[in-house]
Design a protein around this motif. Structure first.
Motif, short mmCIF file in Angstrom:
data_model
loop_
_atom_site.label_atom_id
_atom_site.label_comp_id
_atom_site.label_asym_id
_atom_site.label_seq_id
_atom_site.Cartn_x
_atom_site.Cartn_y
_atom_site.Cartn_z
N PRO A 22 30.41 16.71 -97.47
CA PRO A 22 29.97 17.81 -96.60
C PRO A 22 29.82 19.24 -97.03
N ASP A 23 28.50 19.43 -97.20
CA ASP A 23 28.11 21.05 -97.63
C ASP A 23 27.97 21.24 -99.25
N ALA A 24 27.82 20.07 -99.63
CA ALA A 24 27.45 20.06 -101.13
C ALA A 24 25.97 20.39 -101.27
N GLY A 25 25.03 20.19 -99.97
CA GLY A 25 23.53 20.73 -100.13
C GLY A 25 22.78 19.41 -99.62
N LYS A 26 23.18 18.44 -98.92
CA LYS A 26 22.18 17.14 -98.74
C LYS A 26 21.19 17.56 -97.95
N THR A 27 21.38 18.42 -96.98
CA THR A 27 20.36 18.62 -95.84
C THR A 27 19.33 19.65 -96.59
N THR A 28 19.68 20.64 -97.55
CA THR A 28 18.79 21.45 -98.03
C THR A 28 18.34 20.75 -99.16
N ILE A 29 18.59 19.93 -99.86
CA ILE A 29 17.97 19.04 -101.03
C ILE A 29 16.81 18.09 -100.24
N GLY A 48 17.51 20.48 -86.57
CA GLY A 48 18.12 21.67 -86.24
C GLY A 48 19.54 21.99 -86.75
N ARG A 49 19.60 23.20 -87.82
CA ARG A 49 20.47 23.22 -88.32
C ARG A 49 21.83 23.69 -87.58
N GLY A 50 21.44 24.54 -86.47
CA GLY A 50 22.33 25.17 -85.59
C GLY A 50 23.39 23.89 -84.89
N GLY A 91 26.45 12.41 -92.24
CA GLY A 91 27.53 13.23 -93.17
C GLY A 91 28.41 14.06 -92.54
N HIS A 92 28.18 14.72 -91.71
CA HIS A 92 29.36 15.66 -91.16
C HIS A 92 30.19 14.86 -90.21
N GLU A 93 30.33 15.46 -88.80
CA GLU A 93 31.02 14.77 -87.74
C GLU A 93 30.60 13.24 -87.55
N MET A 141 23.38 18.42 -110.10
CA MET A 141 24.58 19.58 -109.85
C MET A 141 23.84 20.62 -109.26
N ASN A 142 24.53 20.77 -108.11
CA ASN A 142 23.63 21.90 -107.01
C ASN A 142 24.52 23.26 -107.04
N LYS A 143 23.55 24.21 -106.55
CA LYS A 143 24.30 25.70 -106.26
C LYS A 143 24.54 26.36 -107.63
N LEU A 144 23.66 26.02 -108.82
CA LEU A 144 23.56 26.92 -109.86
C LEU A 144 23.39 28.64 -109.79
N ASP A 145 23.04 28.73 -108.56
CA ASP A 145 22.61 30.28 -108.31
C ASP A 145 24.07 30.77 -107.89
N ARG A 146 25.17 30.01 -107.96
CA ARG A 146 26.31 30.74 -107.74
C ARG A 146 27.25 30.42 -108.89
N ASP A 147 28.56 31.19 -109.00
CA ASP A 147 29.39 30.90 -110.33
C ASP A 147 29.88 29.43 -110.23
N GLY A 257 20.45 22.49 -110.91
CA GLY A 257 19.52 23.22 -110.23
C GLY A 257 20.04 23.96 -109.01
N THR A 258 19.20 24.42 -108.10
CA THR A 258 19.77 24.92 -106.88
C THR A 258 18.80 24.44 -105.78
N ALA A 259 19.33 23.64 -104.74
CA ALA A 259 18.56 23.11 -103.70
C ALA A 259 18.05 24.58 -103.03
N LEU A 260 18.84 25.47 -102.61
CA LEU A 260 18.46 26.47 -101.81
C LEU A 260 17.30 27.46 -102.45
P1 G4P Z 1 25.35 19.18 -96.37
O1 G4P Z 1 23.70 18.91 -95.58
O2 G4P Z 1 25.42 18.29 -97.59
O3 G4P Z 1 26.26 19.42 -95.36
O4 G4P Z 1 24.86 20.76 -97.02
P2 G4P Z 1 23.76 21.79 -96.44
O5 G4P Z 1 22.14 21.30 -97.27
O6 G4P Z 1 23.80 21.97 -95.01
O7 G4P Z 1 24.22 23.01 -97.34
C1 G4P Z 1 25.46 23.59 -96.79
C2 G4P Z 1 25.74 24.95 -97.08
O8 G4P Z 1 25.32 25.09 -98.50
C3 G4P Z 1 24.37 25.61 -96.55
O9 G4P Z 1 24.86 27.18 -96.09
C4 G4P Z 1 23.09 25.78 -97.51
O10 G4P Z 1 22.38 26.83 -97.27
C5 G4P Z 1 24.22 25.91 -98.79
N1 G4P Z 1 23.44 25.57 -100.02
C6 G4P Z 1 22.93 24.48 -100.16
N2 G4P Z 1 22.07 24.36 -101.44
C7 G4P Z 1 22.42 25.56 -102.02
C8 G4P Z 1 22.32 26.17 -103.41
O11 G4P Z 1 21.70 25.68 -104.13
N3 G4P Z 1 22.96 27.45 -103.43
C9 G4P Z 1 23.43 28.11 -102.61
N4 G4P Z 1 24.07 29.38 -102.85
N5 G4P Z 1 23.90 27.73 -101.38
C10 G4P Z 1 23.29 26.55 -101.14
P3 G4P Z 1 25.56 27.49 -94.77
O12 G4P Z 1 25.76 28.76 -94.87
O13 G4P Z 1 26.63 26.70 -94.53
O14 G4P Z 1 24.43 27.13 -93.62
P4 G4P Z 1 23.04 27.89 -93.63
O15 G4P Z 1 23.57 28.76 -92.32
O16 G4P Z 1 22.54 28.53 -94.89
O17 G4P Z 1 22.05 26.83 -92.87
#
Ligand code: G4P
Length: 529
Positions: A22-29, A48-50, A91-93, A141-147, A257-260
């Motif tokens: 959870p939170d690795a970025g599945k929904t975003t990707i 609906g993200r909320g 994925g989550h609950e 490998m996700n979230k490369l825009d972070r450290d 890369g970065t899904a976001l």
């Molecule tokens: P999930 O379905 O695997 O649980 O993950 P999800 O895509 O919901 O992503 C979890 C959180 O990580 C979200 O932030 C999302 O925006 C963020 N995220 C996903 N990909 C990336 C990335 O490449 N870089 C960064 N910096 N963040 C990423 P959140 O704050 O929990 O939700 P939201 O309010 O942004 O929707």
């Protein structure tokens, strides 16, 4: 349609699911993958993200949530020369056995890892399931825009923890604020990252050749030098991509890369469509069925109830294994020996339920179900066979279910057995007590069960904690030894919803002791339907 046209259709299909913590970025990707599939113009409308993050909710909310997640259960879109089916994995609950079983219905998986965290728990568990069929895995490998953590270390972790060789296809240049892009090892080009383009398909700048001085100008000479050093190391220390090893599940191509930021997702999709297998043959009890066979066959891997609060229908999700489905065709529901005419199967295209006029091996269709279809059921064109490899998985959480009105015991049992046939939960009846124990792999399932017992069976029940750590289905070929085991361990034995004998372990230590004590008894983590 000619046989060769059908073969072409099938050959185009790539059916995969995403595994991640959870939170690795599945929904975003998923959003970005659909954006690249041109199904939605602006990414960000998948669900609906909320509502996807709340922990506890009332029943209506839950239905709404499930309704939403159902419309995205299967997403089909074209990419390159392929037609891609992406199966959603709760994925989550709403994590449940469905998540596991969905993995038995795909031909490949995308593993998404938060590169700041590395390999996490849920991913480990899901990888175990993919091992049952040696499913090929592509890694992002996700979230490369972070450290992030050191990329080499991330690869080492995948290799050691998941026991799978890594072949990096792209390599990151910096990360966090100084993330500049990736170098694509196969294309010998650097693709530069620009921020602020996460919602669109971006025009990217590409620099050909690792020694191109433009690279130094674009990313800075320090990062360029670091990249060249790292690449030397990578090429010496890691594996080259090998299609055969990938197809046997022993090696994973890795993308960064970065899904976001919608960066790198297309590289991953290029790799996935090029290398992931077209619909694979499936084992049945009597023979192996090839996807290219002319006759239709398929199996049910998931049943979803209460999808639409207005209709309260149930949909059985079927993976087409061979041949072609056409609207109105007759198929044999093998377990009950009946031939049915199916005119209203549905597909799920980018959130809309549409009537499927045709579907091919590799596709998923939804059948309306009024209680006759069970998980694991096989449908054929008049052949008696049963697909294997769609198991029940040993639950990981347990609760005792108690009635508010003790006179409703019969209805309660009926409801629980039916819900367990649907795969929502599993029910266990200890041999030496009147308890009813419900087991699941995701915690939301207990709430779902209590709510559904009330609305569908008119039974008011509550659940409470119980001291159970795990369950195993038990078998033994030696009747005498089984007899002794049953006598000595009767307090730990129960029958599941299908009357199969199960060992209920209060602790993992108890389980290992019993396994040591009774080496002739098999303690199985999965059970075939
Ligand atoms: P999930 O379905 O695997 O649980 O993950 P999800 O895509 O919901 O992503 C979890 C959180 O990580 C979200 O932030 C999302 O925006 C963020 N995220 C996903 N990909 C990336 C990335 O490449 N870089 C960064 N910096 N963040 C990423 P959140 O704050 O929990 O939700 P939201 O309010 O942004 O929707």
């Amino acid at each position: 349609m000619s046989n060769s046209a059908i073969a072409t259709e099938i050959g185009k299909r790539r059916t995969f699911a995403i595994i991640s913590h959870p939170d690795a970025g599945k929904t975003t990707i998923t959003e970005k993958v659909l954006l690249h599939g041109h199904k939605i113009q602006q990414a960000g409308t998948v669900k609906g993200r909320g509502s996807s993050h709340h922990a506890k909710s009332d029943w209506m909310e839950m239905e709404k949530e499930r309704g939403i997640s159902v419309t995205t259960s299967v997403m089909q879109f074209p990419y390159n020369e392929c037609l891609v089916n992406l199966l959603d994995t709760p994925g989550h609950e709403d994590f449940s056995e469905d998540t596991y079983r969905t993995l038995t219905a795909v031909d490949s998986c995308l593993m998404v890892i938060d590169a700041a965290k590395g390999v996490e728990d849920r991913t480990r568990k899901l990888m175990e399931v993919t091992r049952l069929r040696d499913t090929p895995i592509v890694t992002f490998m996700n979230k490369l825009d972070r450290d992030i953590r050191d990329p080499m270390e991330l690869l080492d972790e995948v290799e050691s923890e998941l026991n799978m060789m890594c072949a990096p296809i792209s390599w990151p240049i910096g990360c966090g604020k100084s993330f500049k892009g990736v170098y694509h090892l196969h294309r010998d080009e650097t693709i530069l990252y620009q921020t602020g383009h996460g919602h669109t398909i971006q025009e990217v700048r590409i620099i050909k050749g690792i020694d191109n001085p433009e690279l130094d100008d674009a990313v800075g000479s320090d990062l360029a030098a670091q990249l060249r050093d790292e690449l030397e190391l990578v090429q010496g220390a890691s594996n080259e991509f090998d299609l055969e090893l990938f197809l046997s599940g022993e090696l994973t191509p890795v993308f960064f890369g970065t899904a976001l930021g919608n960066f790198g997702v297309d590289h991953m999709l290029d790799g996935l469509t090029e290398w992931a297998p077209a619909p694979q043959p499936r084992e049945a009890d009597v023979r192996t069925i090839e996807a290219s066979e002319e006759k239709f066959s398929g199996f049910v891997f998931k049943i979803q109830a209460n999808m639409d609060p207005k209709h309260r229908d149930r949909i059985a999700f079927m993976r087409v294994v061979s041949g072609k489905y056409t609207q109105g065709m007759k198929m044999k529901h093998v377990r009950i020996g009946k031939t049915v005419s199916i005119s209203d199967a549905v597909t799920f295209m980018a959130g809309d339920r549409e009537r499927a006029e045709e579907a091919f091996a590799g596709d998923i269709i939804g059948l309306h179900n009024h209680g006759t279809i069970q998980i694991g059921d096989t449908f054929t064109q008049n052949e008696d066979l049963k697909f294997t490899g769609i198991p029940n998985f040993a639950p990981e959480m347990f609760r005792r279910i108690r009635l508010k009105d003790p006179l409703k015991q019969k209805q309660l049992l009926k409801g629980l057995v039916q819900l367990s046939e649907e795969g929502a939960v599993q029910v266990f009846r200890p041999l030496d007590s009147n308890d009813l124990i419900v087991g699941a792999v995701g915690v939301l399932q207990f709430e779902v069960v209590v709510a559904r017992l009330k609305s569908e069976y008119n039974v008011e029940a509550i659940y409470e904690p119980i001291n159970v750590a795990t369950a195993r289905w038990v078998y033994c070929n030696d009747a005498k030894k089984m007899d002794e085991f049953q006598r000595k361990c009767s307090t730990n034995l129960a029958l599941d919803g299908g009357d199969n004998l199960t060992y209920i372990a209060p602790t993992m230590v108890n389980l290992s002791l019993s396994m040591e004590r009774y080496p002739d008894v098999e303690f199985a983590k999965t059970r075939e339907h």
